[in-house]
Design a protein around this motif. Structure first.
Motif, PDB file in Angstrom:
ATOM      1  N   LYS A   2      -9.480  -6.309  11.853  1.00 41.61           N
ATOM      2  CA  LYS A   2      -9.166  -5.412  10.764  1.00 41.61           C
ATOM      3  C   LYS A   2      -9.887  -4.084  10.968  1.00 41.61           C
ATOM      4  CE  LYS A   2      -9.149  -6.074   6.171  1.00 41.61           C
ATOM      5  NZ  LYS A   2      -7.878  -5.561   5.683  1.00 41.61           N
ATOM      6  N   SER A  95      -7.804  12.925   1.703  1.00 37.33           N
ATOM      7  CA  SER A  95      -8.193  12.691   0.309  1.00 37.33           C
ATOM      8  C   SER A  95      -7.093  11.999  -0.456  1.00 37.33           C
ATOM      9  CB  SER A  95      -8.552  14.014  -0.369  1.00 37.33           C
ATOM     10  OG  SER A  95      -7.429  14.876  -0.371  1.00 37.33           O
ATOM     11  N   GLY A  96      -5.836  12.208  -0.059  1.00 37.86           N
ATOM     12  CA  GLY A  96      -4.726  11.573  -0.758  1.00 37.86           C
ATOM     13  C   GLY A  96      -4.349  10.228  -0.182  1.00 37.86           C
ATOM     14  N   GLY A  97      -5.023   9.814   0.869  1.00 39.01           N
ATOM     15  CA  GLY A  97      -4.741   8.490   1.435  1.00 39.01           C
ATOM     16  C   GLY A  97      -3.722   8.527   2.558  1.00 39.01           C
ATOM     17  N   GLY A  98      -2.780   9.456   2.501  1.00 35.57           N
ATOM     18  CA  GLY A  98      -1.798   9.549   3.568  1.00 35.57           C
ATOM     19  C   GLY A  98      -0.882   8.344   3.612  1.00 35.57           C
ATOM     20  N   ALA A  99      -0.236   8.141   4.746  1.00 29.31           N
ATOM     21  CA  ALA A  99       0.778   7.101   4.893  1.00 29.31           C
ATOM     22  C   ALA A  99       0.186   5.706   4.783  1.00 29.31           C
ATOM     23  CB  ALA A  99       1.490   7.258   6.221  1.00 29.31           C
ATOM     24  N   ASP A 100      -1.093   5.558   4.987  1.00 30.30           N
ATOM     25  CA  ASP A 100      -1.719   4.244   4.914  1.00 30.30           C
ATOM     26  C   ASP A 100      -2.404   4.003   3.583  1.00 30.30           C
ATOM     27  OD1 ASP A 100      -2.699   4.716   8.329  1.00 30.30           O
ATOM     28  OD2 ASP A 100      -0.974   3.634   7.539  1.00 30.30           O
ATOM     29  N   GLY A 101      -2.416   4.979   2.705  1.00 28.61           N
ATOM     30  CA  GLY A 101      -3.139   4.823   1.458  1.00 28.61           C
ATOM     31  C   GLY A 101      -4.609   4.612   1.741  1.00 28.61           C
ATOM     32  N   LEU A 102      -5.271   3.912   0.856  1.00 31.08           N
ATOM     33  CA  LEU A 102      -6.647   3.523   1.091  1.00 31.08           C
ATOM     34  C   LEU A 102      -6.659   2.253   1.932  1.00 31.08           C
ATOM     35  CD1 LEU A 102      -8.337   3.891  -2.421  1.00 31.08           C
ATOM     36  CD2 LEU A 102      -8.530   5.433  -0.471  1.00 31.08           C
ATOM     37  N   PHE A 104      -8.820  -0.945   2.486  1.00 27.68           N
ATOM     38  CA  PHE A 104      -9.880  -1.676   1.803  1.00 27.68           C
ATOM     39  C   PHE A 104     -10.529  -2.702   2.715  1.00 27.68           C
ATOM     40  CE2 PHE A 104      -9.644  -0.708  -2.754  1.00 27.68           C
ATOM     41  CZ  PHE A 104      -8.438  -0.052  -2.857  1.00 27.68           C
ATOM     42  N   GLY A 105     -11.796  -3.010   2.429  1.00 26.00           N
ATOM     43  CA  GLY A 105     -12.411  -4.201   2.971  1.00 26.00           C
ATOM     44  C   GLY A 105     -11.957  -5.387   2.138  1.00 26.00           C
TER      45      GLY A 105
ATOM     46  N   TYR B  33      -0.047   5.885  -7.137  1.00 24.98           N
ATOM     47  CA  TYR B  33      -0.016   4.964  -6.003  1.00 24.98           C
ATOM     48  C   TYR B  33       0.288   3.557  -6.505  1.00 24.98           C
ATOM     49  CZ  TYR B  33      -3.195   8.735  -4.496  1.00 24.98           C
ATOM     50  OH  TYR B  33      -3.774   9.944  -4.231  1.00 24.98           O
ATOM     51  N   TYR B  35      -0.163  -0.513  -5.311  1.00 24.85           N
ATOM     52  CA  TYR B  35      -0.811  -1.434  -4.390  1.00 24.85           C
ATOM     53  C   TYR B  35      -0.445  -2.869  -4.763  1.00 24.85           C
ATOM     54  CZ  TYR B  35      -3.874   2.059  -2.276  1.00 24.85           C
ATOM     55  OH  TYR B  35      -4.363   3.129  -1.577  1.00 24.85           O
ATOM     56  N   ASP B  42      -7.428  -8.152  -0.066  1.00 25.52           N
ATOM     57  CA  ASP B  42      -7.709  -6.797  -0.508  1.00 25.52           C
ATOM     58  C   ASP B  42      -6.388  -6.112  -0.855  1.00 25.52           C
ATOM     59  OD1 ASP B  42      -7.258  -4.999   2.355  1.00 25.52           O
ATOM     60  OD2 ASP B  42      -7.635  -7.169   2.481  1.00 25.52           O
ATOM     61  N   PHE B  45      -1.598  -0.999   0.340  1.00 26.71           N
ATOM     62  CA  PHE B  45      -0.868   0.168  -0.137  1.00 26.71           C
ATOM     63  C   PHE B  45       0.635  -0.023   0.035  1.00 26.71           C
ATOM     64  CE2 PHE B  45       0.200   4.385  -1.064  1.00 26.71           C
ATOM     65  CZ  PHE B  45       0.927   4.958  -0.030  1.00 26.71           C
ATOM     66  N   ASP B  56       4.008   9.175   0.331  1.00 27.54           N
ATOM     67  CA  ASP B  56       3.726   8.351   1.494  1.00 27.54           C
ATOM     68  C   ASP B  56       4.229   6.938   1.244  1.00 27.54           C
ATOM     69  OD1 ASP B  56       0.873  10.238   1.426  1.00 27.54           O
ATOM     70  OD2 ASP B  56       2.101  10.176   3.240  1.00 27.54           O
ATOM     71  N   LYS B  57       4.521   6.252   2.329  1.00 25.50           N
ATOM     72  CA  LYS B  57       5.059   4.895   2.242  1.00 25.50           C
ATOM     73  C   LYS B  57       4.210   3.996   3.113  1.00 25.50           C
ATOM     74  CE  LYS B  57       9.774   3.141   1.860  1.00 25.50           C
ATOM     75  NZ  LYS B  57      11.179   3.374   2.182  1.00 25.50           N
ATOM     76  N   ARG B  96      -4.661  15.243  -6.900  1.00 21.94           N
ATOM     77  CA  ARG B  96      -4.642  15.454  -5.466  1.00 21.94           C
ATOM     78  C   ARG B  96      -5.913  16.164  -5.022  1.00 21.94           C
ATOM     79  NH1 ARG B  96      -0.911  12.996  -2.115  1.00 21.94           N
ATOM     80  NH2 ARG B  96      -0.030  14.400  -0.595  1.00 21.94           N
ATOM     81  N   TYR B 101      -9.448   7.399  -6.733  1.00 22.44           N
ATOM     82  CA  TYR B 101      -8.329   6.926  -7.541  1.00 22.44           C
ATOM     83  C   TYR B 101      -8.856   6.136  -8.735  1.00 22.44           C
ATOM     84  CZ  TYR B 101      -5.808   6.979  -2.965  1.00 22.44           C
ATOM     85  OH  TYR B 101      -5.264   7.286  -1.747  1.00 22.44           O
TER      86      TYR B 101
END
Lengths: 114, 112
Positions: A2, A95-102, A104-105, B33, B35, B42, B45, B56-57, B96, B101
């Motif tokens: 991961k 900052s917006g996470g982009g295509a992967d979002g956040l 997480f662990g 967003y 999730y 966990d 997204f 974003d996707k 933004r 979040y």
């Protein structure tokens, strides 16, 4: 492997102890680092938000980021039974996470014994 | 302070049915967003919206779709539900380029 590794615990410590929670990551593009607390059946609650390397303190919580080692930590001082929860680290390249979002662990389950 | 509101809190559906989850972000937050968090997992997204446009996707199945409306609330539509879709679905909102979040309390979807 991961992108973000976090020991799931459980981590059990006595009330009043200093708690250290950690995450390691492999993606050097990560710039934004967060710690969330999640109680059972509740949404994650943002505790700390940091950008790049360094320390940030907020009350009993201190977040540390070491980008050279790809290692982040959350310290909880004077731990209380109400701190018992799952703690999730999260990070992103933008900052917006982009295509992967956040990303997480898995979360560390923390138990503070009265 | 206003938080992210999600409805319903719990939802039980049968396989192959359709579900719609709603999210009301914090006022003046411009990004939403979605999730998915499976048992002991966990959050993963799914999708995000910025100023009512898809931004974003992530790992969102083709059976799922989402949109954000003029009042900034968002809906996640899930069709042809499968047992594996049983999970907690969280919505989060943010300004933004601002500090992290804020998540809602989630919708627990159970597919039977």
């Amino acid at each position: 492997q991961k992108e973000v590794e976090q020991d799931p615990g459980p981590l059990s410590v006595p009330e009043g102890a200093i708690v250290s929670l950690n995450c390691t990551y492999s993606n050097s593009a990560f710039q934004y680092f967060m710690w969330y607390r999640q109680y059972s059946r509740k949404g994650p609650e943002l505790l700390m938000y940091t950008y790049s390397s360094g320390n940030k303190e907020d009350g009993r919580f201190t977040a540390q980021v070491d980008k050279s080692s790809k290692y982040i930590s959350l310290f909880i001082r004077d731990s209380q039974p109400s701190d018992s929860a799952t703690y999730l680290c999260a990070m992103s390249a933008t900052s917006g996470g982009g295509a992967d979002g956040l990303t997480f662990g898995k979360g560390t389950h923390l138990i503070i014994q009265p | 302070a206003a938080g992210v509101i999600q409805s319903p809190r719990h939802l039980i559906k049968e396989k192959r049915e359709t579900a719609t989850l709603k999210c009301y972000p914090i006022p003046r937050h411009d990004t939403v967003y979605w999730y998915q968090q499976g048992p002991g997992q966990d959050p993963q997204f799914l999708i995000s919206f910025y100023e009512k446009m898809q931004s974003d996707k992530g790992s969102i199945p083709d059976r799922f779709s989402a949109q954000q409306f003029s009042d900034y609330h968002s809906e996640l539509n899930m069709s042809s539900l499968e047992l594996g879709d049983s999970a907690l679905y969280f919505c989060a909102s943010s300004l933004r380029d601002r500090d992290g979040y804020t998540f809602g309390s989630g919708t627990r979807l159970t597919v039977v």
